[in-house]
Motif scaffolding. Sequence first.
Motif, PDB file in Angstrom:
ATOM      1  N   VAL A  66     -22.052   2.082  62.746  1.00 47.94           N
ATOM      2  CA  VAL A  66     -22.566   2.990  63.749  1.00 47.94           C
ATOM      3  C   VAL A  66     -22.412   4.412  63.226  1.00 47.94           C
ATOM      4  N   HIS A  67     -23.482   5.181  63.312  1.00 51.54           N
ATOM      5  CA  HIS A  67     -23.448   6.587  62.919  1.00 51.54           C
ATOM      6  C   HIS A  67     -23.979   7.404  64.080  1.00 51.54           C
ATOM      7  N   TYR A  68     -23.233   8.411  64.491  1.00 51.34           N
ATOM      8  CA  TYR A  68     -23.604   9.209  65.657  1.00 51.34           C
ATOM      9  C   TYR A  68     -23.495  10.685  65.311  1.00 51.34           C
ATOM     10  N   GLU A  69     -24.536  11.424  65.603  1.00 50.02           N
ATOM     11  CA  GLU A  69     -24.525  12.873  65.428  1.00 50.02           C
ATOM     12  C   GLU A  69     -24.791  13.512  66.780  1.00 50.02           C
ATOM     13  N   ALA A  70     -23.851  14.313  67.258  1.00 53.74           N
ATOM     14  CA  ALA A  70     -24.021  14.988  68.540  1.00 53.74           C
ATOM     15  C   ALA A  70     -24.931  16.195  68.359  1.00 53.74           C
ATOM     16  N   LYS A  71     -25.920  16.326  69.223  1.00 56.26           N
ATOM     17  CA  LYS A  71     -26.838  17.464  69.193  1.00 56.26           C
ATOM     18  C   LYS A  71     -26.968  18.022  70.601  1.00 56.26           C
ATOM     19  N   LYS A  72     -27.365  19.272  70.683  1.00 52.28           N
ATOM     20  CA  LYS A  72     -27.557  19.889  71.983  1.00 52.28           C
ATOM     21  C   LYS A  72     -28.797  19.279  72.639  1.00 52.28           C
ATOM     22  N   PRO A  73     -28.758  19.087  73.966  1.00 48.10           N
ATOM     23  CA  PRO A  73     -29.941  18.532  74.641  1.00 48.10           C
ATOM     24  C   PRO A  73     -31.082  19.547  74.668  1.00 48.10           C
ATOM     25  N   ILE A  74     -32.290  19.061  74.607  1.00 51.24           N
ATOM     26  CA  ILE A  74     -33.477  19.903  74.658  1.00 51.24           C
ATOM     27  C   ILE A  74     -34.042  19.830  76.072  1.00 51.24           C
ATOM     28  N   THR A  75     -34.055  20.980  76.761  1.00 52.67           N
ATOM     29  CA  THR A  75     -34.599  21.011  78.112  1.00 52.67           C
ATOM     30  C   THR A  75     -35.698  22.057  78.175  1.00 52.67           C
ATOM     31  N   ASN A  76     -36.805  21.689  78.706  1.00 46.00           N
ATOM     32  CA  ASN A  76     -37.931  22.605  78.905  1.00 46.00           C
ATOM     33  C   ASN A  76     -38.212  22.687  80.398  1.00 46.00           C
ATOM     34  N   ILE A  77     -37.934  23.859  80.968  1.00 43.23           N
ATOM     35  CA  ILE A  77     -38.148  24.060  82.399  1.00 43.23           C
ATOM     36  C   ILE A  77     -39.279  25.062  82.564  1.00 43.23           C
ATOM     37  N   GLU A  78     -40.319  24.677  83.288  1.00 44.69           N
ATOM     38  CA  GLU A  78     -41.447  25.555  83.563  1.00 44.69           C
ATOM     39  C   GLU A  78     -41.536  25.743  85.075  1.00 44.69           C
ATOM     40  N   PRO A  79     -41.286  26.963  85.563  1.00 46.77           N
ATOM     41  CA  PRO A  79     -41.366  27.178  87.019  1.00 46.77           C
ATOM     42  C   PRO A  79     -42.816  27.084  87.496  1.00 46.77           C
ATOM     43  N   VAL A  80     -43.016  26.420  88.581  1.00 48.59           N
ATOM     44  CA  VAL A  80     -44.344  26.227  89.157  1.00 48.59           C
ATOM     45  C   VAL A  80     -44.275  26.583  90.634  1.00 48.59           C
ATOM     46  N   LYS A  81     -45.256  27.350  91.111  1.00 48.26           N
ATOM     47  CA  LYS A  81     -45.313  27.693  92.530  1.00 48.26           C
ATOM     48  C   LYS A  81     -45.741  26.460  93.323  1.00 48.26           C
ATOM     49  N   PRO A  82     -45.182  26.293  94.521  1.00 52.58           N
ATOM     50  CA  PRO A  82     -45.577  25.119  95.316  1.00 52.58           C
ATOM     51  C   PRO A  82     -47.024  25.233  95.786  1.00 52.58           C
ATOM     52  N   ASN A  83     -47.694  24.107  95.821  1.00 50.78           N
ATOM     53  CA  ASN A  83     -49.083  24.047  96.267  1.00 50.78           C
ATOM     54  C   ASN A  83     -49.096  23.374  97.637  1.00 50.78           C
ATOM     55  N   ILE A  84     -49.223  24.179  98.698  1.00 48.72           N
ATOM     56  CA  ILE A  84     -49.196  23.657 100.063  1.00 48.72           C
ATOM     57  C   ILE A  84     -50.604  23.764 100.635  1.00 48.72           C
ATOM     58  N   GLN A  85     -51.146  22.657 101.081  1.00 46.30           N
ATOM     59  CA  GLN A  85     -52.478  22.632 101.689  1.00 46.30           C
ATOM     60  C   GLN A  85     -52.340  22.156 103.137  1.00 46.30           C
ATOM     61  N   TYR A  86     -52.933  22.893 104.043  1.00 48.53           N
ATOM     62  CA  TYR A  86     -52.878  22.500 105.443  1.00 48.53           C
ATOM     63  C   TYR A  86     -54.208  22.819 106.116  1.00 48.53           C
ATOM     64  N   ILE A  87     -54.456  22.121 107.208  1.00 44.67           N
ATOM     65  CA  ILE A  87     -55.672  22.351 107.991  1.00 44.67           C
ATOM     66  C   ILE A  87     -55.225  22.663 109.418  1.00 44.67           C
ATOM     67  N   PRO A  88     -55.431  23.904 109.878  1.00 49.03           N
ATOM     68  CA  PRO A  88     -55.022  24.223 111.254  1.00 49.03           C
ATOM     69  C   PRO A  88     -55.920  23.483 112.255  1.00 49.03           C
ATOM     70  N   GLY A  89     -55.285  22.972 113.280  1.00 48.54           N
ATOM     71  CA  GLY A  89     -56.036  22.240 114.297  1.00 48.54           C
ATOM     72  C   GLY A  89     -55.746  22.781 115.685  1.00 48.54           C
ATOM     73  N   LYS A  90     -56.604  22.506 116.622  1.00 45.71           N
ATOM     74  CA  LYS A  90     -56.439  22.955 118.001  1.00 45.71           C
ATOM     75  C   LYS A  90     -55.440  22.053 118.699  1.00 45.71           C
ATOM     76  N   VAL A  91     -54.553  22.653 119.504  1.00 44.15           N
ATOM     77  CA  VAL A  91     -53.525  21.899 120.222  1.00 44.15           C
ATOM     78  C   VAL A  91     -54.182  21.125 121.357  1.00 44.15           C
ATOM     79  N   ASP A  92     -53.777  19.840 121.504  1.00 48.87           N
ATOM     80  CA  ASP A  92     -54.334  18.979 122.550  1.00 48.87           C
ATOM     81  C   ASP A  92     -53.345  18.939 123.713  1.00 48.87           C
ATOM     82  N   ILE A  93     -53.682  19.642 124.793  1.00 50.89           N
ATOM     83  CA  ILE A  93     -52.811  19.689 125.976  1.00 50.89           C
ATOM     84  C   ILE A  93     -53.622  19.164 127.160  1.00 50.89           C
TER      85      ILE A  93
END
Length: 121
Positions: A66-93
């Motif tokens: 067994v041969h093991y070489e410790a290396k630093k983890p590679i992390t790629n973080i890309e910030p993304v804005k949330p995509n919120i979609q909604y359809i306003p509807g009339k209140v049913d009273i």
Amino acid sequence: MEWLHTIYSQMPQIALQAIAKIVEDGNRMAQITNPKNAFADIAKGAFPPKNPVQYVGPASSMNVKVHYEAKKPITNIEPVKPNIQYIPGKVDIQYHPGSVEIYMKQMNSIDIQVTNYDLYK
């Protein structure tokens, strides 16, 4: 080379076992007074089921490298804005003037029961 040496070192013993089997078969064929058919018995055992050469050694943790070489983890973080979609509807009273329905869904109550069972005995 070590593996070939382990196989090669088994050969004299295997050769001696083969010679011993030939001598044993010859002695069985020489016994004329034996009522069994020696030739048929020898023919039955003509094809041994197992190869006498041991190709592998005993299993151990030393058989694995067994041969093991410790290396630093590679992390790629890309910030993304949330995509919120909604359809306003009339209140049913629904409202009906002059009618009131009052009902109690569940009666408020507390049920306390005392038993002779003691948890701390």
